[in-house]
Design a protein around this motif. Sequence first.
Motif, PDB file in Angstrom:
ATOM      1  N   PHE A   1       0.818  -1.202   0.000  1.00 50.32           N
ATOM      2  CA  PHE A   1       0.000   0.000   0.000  1.00 50.32           C
ATOM      3  C   PHE A   1       0.855   1.257   0.000  1.00 50.32           C
ATOM      4  CE2 PHE A   1      -2.764  -3.245   1.733  1.00 50.32           C
ATOM      5  CZ  PHE A   1      -4.008  -2.932   1.204  1.00 50.32           C
ATOM      6  N   ILE A   2       0.381   2.284  -0.701  1.00 52.29           N
ATOM      7  CA  ILE A   2       0.864   3.635  -0.468  1.00 52.29           C
ATOM      8  C   ILE A   2       0.154   4.117   0.797  1.00 52.29           C
ATOM      9  CG2 ILE A   2       0.987   5.984  -1.350  1.00 52.29           C
ATOM     10  CD1 ILE A   2       2.614   4.134  -3.040  1.00 52.29           C
ATOM     11  N   MET A   3       0.909   4.540   1.805  1.00 52.52           N
ATOM     12  CA  MET A   3       0.307   4.830   3.099  1.00 52.52           C
ATOM     13  C   MET A   3       0.863   6.124   3.686  1.00 52.52           C
ATOM     14  SD  MET A   3       2.348   1.980   5.363  1.00 52.52           S
ATOM     15  CE  MET A   3       1.988   2.707   6.956  1.00 52.52           C
ATOM     16  N   LYS A   4       0.103   6.709   4.591  1.00 55.95           N
ATOM     17  CA  LYS A   4       0.560   7.907   5.294  1.00 55.95           C
ATOM     18  C   LYS A   4       1.767   7.559   6.165  1.00 55.95           C
ATOM     19  CE  LYS A   4      -3.452   8.503   7.173  1.00 55.95           C
ATOM     20  NZ  LYS A   4      -4.578   9.051   7.975  1.00 55.95           N
ATOM     21  N   ARG A   5       2.775   8.418   6.122  1.00 58.39           N
ATOM     22  CA  ARG A   5       4.012   8.138   6.855  1.00 58.39           C
ATOM     23  C   ARG A   5       3.767   7.983   8.347  1.00 58.39           C
ATOM     24  NH1 ARG A   5       9.126   8.201   5.436  1.00 58.39           N
ATOM     25  NH2 ARG A   5       8.599   9.120   3.423  1.00 58.39           N
ATOM     26  N   GLU A   6       2.808   8.737   8.900  1.00 54.02           N
ATOM     27  CA  GLU A   6       2.578   8.680  10.350  1.00 54.02           C
ATOM     28  C   GLU A   6       2.095   7.311  10.812  1.00 54.02           C
ATOM     29  OE1 GLU A   6      -0.712  11.477   8.649  1.00 54.02           O
ATOM     30  OE2 GLU A   6       1.399  10.998   8.266  1.00 54.02           O
ATOM     31  N   LEU A   7       1.553   6.503   9.896  1.00 47.14           N
ATOM     32  CA  LEU A   7       1.098   5.161  10.274  1.00 47.14           C
ATOM     33  C   LEU A   7       2.260   4.241  10.635  1.00 47.14           C
ATOM     34  CD1 LEU A   7      -1.769   4.483   7.697  1.00 47.14           C
ATOM     35  CD2 LEU A   7      -1.989   4.973  10.136  1.00 47.14           C
ATOM     36  N   LEU A   8       3.483   4.618  10.218  1.00 42.56           N
ATOM     37  CA  LEU A   8       4.645   3.802  10.576  1.00 42.56           C
ATOM     38  C   LEU A   8       4.868   3.767  12.083  1.00 42.56           C
ATOM     39  CD1 LEU A   8       7.252   4.791   7.834  1.00 42.56           C
ATOM     40  CD2 LEU A   8       5.912   2.687   7.979  1.00 42.56           C
ATOM     41  N   TRP A   9       4.323   4.737  12.793  1.00 40.97           N
ATOM     42  CA  TRP A   9       4.501   4.801  14.241  1.00 40.97           C
ATOM     43  C   TRP A   9       3.342   4.164  14.992  1.00 40.97           C
ATOM     44  CZ3 TRP A   9       9.331   5.867  14.642  1.00 40.97           C
ATOM     45  CH2 TRP A   9       9.933   6.721  13.715  1.00 40.97           C
ATOM     46  N   THR A  10       2.385   3.600  14.263  1.00 37.25           N
ATOM     47  CA  THR A  10       1.258   2.923  14.897  1.00 37.25           C
ATOM     48  C   THR A  10       1.687   1.532  15.344  1.00 37.25           C
ATOM     49  OG1 THR A  10      -0.244   4.095  13.417  1.00 37.25           O
ATOM     50  CG2 THR A  10      -1.127   2.171  14.579  1.00 37.25           C
ATOM     51  N   PRO A  11       1.364   1.139  16.593  1.00 39.62           N
ATOM     52  CA  PRO A  11       1.757  -0.201  17.057  1.00 39.62           C
ATOM     53  C   PRO A  11       1.287  -1.292  16.105  1.00 39.62           C
ATOM     54  CG  PRO A  11       0.896   1.110  18.877  1.00 39.62           C
ATOM     55  CD  PRO A  11       0.663   1.913  17.628  1.00 39.62           C
ATOM     56  N   PHE A  12       2.186  -2.228  15.841  1.00 38.45           N
ATOM     57  CA  PHE A  12       1.958  -3.392  14.965  1.00 38.45           C
ATOM     58  C   PHE A  12       1.820  -2.990  13.497  1.00 38.45           C
ATOM     59  CE2 PHE A  12      -0.035  -4.726  19.064  1.00 38.45           C
ATOM     60  CZ  PHE A  12       0.978  -5.596  19.445  1.00 38.45           C
ATOM     61  N   ILE A  13       0.954  -2.023  13.192  1.00 39.53           N
ATOM     62  CA  ILE A  13       0.734  -1.650  11.798  1.00 39.53           C
ATOM     63  C   ILE A  13       2.029  -1.177  11.154  1.00 39.53           C
ATOM     64  CG2 ILE A  13      -0.426   0.016  10.284  1.00 39.53           C
ATOM     65  CD1 ILE A  13      -2.838  -0.123  12.141  1.00 39.53           C
ATOM     66  N   GLY A  14       2.798  -0.361  11.870  1.00 40.86           N
ATOM     67  CA  GLY A  14       4.042   0.146  11.314  1.00 40.86           C
ATOM     68  C   GLY A  14       5.029  -0.960  10.992  1.00 40.86           C
ATOM     69  N   LEU A  15       5.224  -1.874  11.920  1.00 44.51           N
ATOM     70  CA  LEU A  15       6.166  -2.987  11.705  1.00 44.51           C
ATOM     71  C   LEU A  15       5.747  -3.829  10.518  1.00 44.51           C
ATOM     72  CD1 LEU A  15       8.410  -5.023  12.474  1.00 44.51           C
ATOM     73  CD2 LEU A  15       6.753  -6.078  14.046  1.00 44.51           C
ATOM     74  N   TYR A  16       4.495  -4.213  10.495  1.00 39.38           N
ATOM     75  CA  TYR A  16       4.031  -5.104   9.434  1.00 39.38           C
ATOM     76  C   TYR A  16       4.012  -4.399   8.086  1.00 39.38           C
ATOM     77  CZ  TYR A  16       3.034  -8.745  12.799  1.00 39.38           C
ATOM     78  OH  TYR A  16       3.167  -9.731  13.752  1.00 39.38           O
ATOM     79  N   ALA A  17       3.695  -3.118   8.075  1.00 41.25           N
ATOM     80  CA  ALA A  17       3.706  -2.359   6.818  1.00 41.25           C
ATOM     81  C   ALA A  17       5.121  -2.317   6.230  1.00 41.25           C
ATOM     82  CB  ALA A  17       3.182  -0.944   7.049  1.00 41.25           C
ATOM     83  N   LYS A  18       6.103  -2.097   7.084  1.00 43.49           N
ATOM     84  CA  LYS A  18       7.492  -2.084   6.610  1.00 43.49           C
ATOM     85  C   LYS A  18       7.886  -3.432   6.037  1.00 43.49           C
ATOM     86  CE  LYS A  18       9.238   1.391   9.878  1.00 43.49           C
ATOM     87  NZ  LYS A  18      10.119   1.622  11.058  1.00 43.49           N
TER      88      LYS A  18
END
Length: 246
Positions: free
Chosen positions: A97-114
Motif C-alpha cells: 500500500f501507499i500509506m501515510k508516513r505517520e502510520l509507521l509509528w502505529t503499534p503493529f501496523i508500522g512494523l508489518y507495513a514495513k
Amino acid sequence: MAHAIQWLRSFLFIIVIYVWMAVLGVLFTPYAILSKRGALRACKIYARTTIQMARWMVGIRSEVRGPVPTGEVMIAAKHQSFLDILLIFDAVPNAKFIMKRELLWTPFIGLYAKRLGCVPVDRGKRGAAVAKMVQDVAQEFNDPGQLIIYPQGTRVAPTDMKPYKVGTGVLYKGLGQTCVPAATNVGLFWPRKGILRKPGLAVVEFLDPIAPGMDRNSFMQQLEQRVETRSADLMREAGFDPDGPY
C-alpha cells in the motif's frame, strides 16, 4: 430496539477485531521480523478472519468481483472504509500500500507495513513527496507485488466527492505499468467513522485494466470516470441513491 441491538453488536465487533489485531501482532512479531513471509501470513489471517467476523457478528456479507490482479500492477481503488483494505488485501497475493508516513509509528501496523514493503508518503510536501514516492515504489518493485494506491488520498463517504490527486497519474507514468481500477460500496455498511455497522452485501470490484502509455491527464480522467461510475452503480445495486442523502 433493533437499531440498539445492531449498535451493540457493532461495538462488540470493533472491540473484538482490534483485540484480535493485537493478539496476532504479538504472536507473529518474531516471525515477521525474521521474514516477510511471516508478516504476510499474519496480515492474511487477520484480513480473512475479520471479513468472516463481519459476516456473523454484524451481518456484513462481502464479495470481490472481476479478475483479481496477480502480477506487477498498480491498483487504483476507491477508499470508503477499513473494509475495502481488508477485501483487497485478502484477494491479491502480494499487496503493498501507499500509506501515510505517520502510520509507521502505529503499534503493529508500522512494523508489518514495513515488512510487507508498503511505501510511506509525507503528504505535506506535495511535489517532493510525489517524486520520492515514485523512487521508493520503483525500489520496492524489485520484489514483485500489487501496489495499491487510493487516488483520493483518504477515506471518502459514499455521498462525498473529493478530487483525485495527481500522484496516481505520476506513478502510472513513472512506473509504466498497467493500472487496475477498483470500485466499491463498502462505506454503506462499514462507514469511515462511527460505531454502527449495517448488514448488507459489501462489494469490491476490479475493473478492466488501463494499459500503460496514456498521457497523464487522459489517464486520470478515465480512471476517475470509471471508478466513480461503477462505485455509484454498486451503491444503487445495494438499494442506495448515491446522489441523495445518506
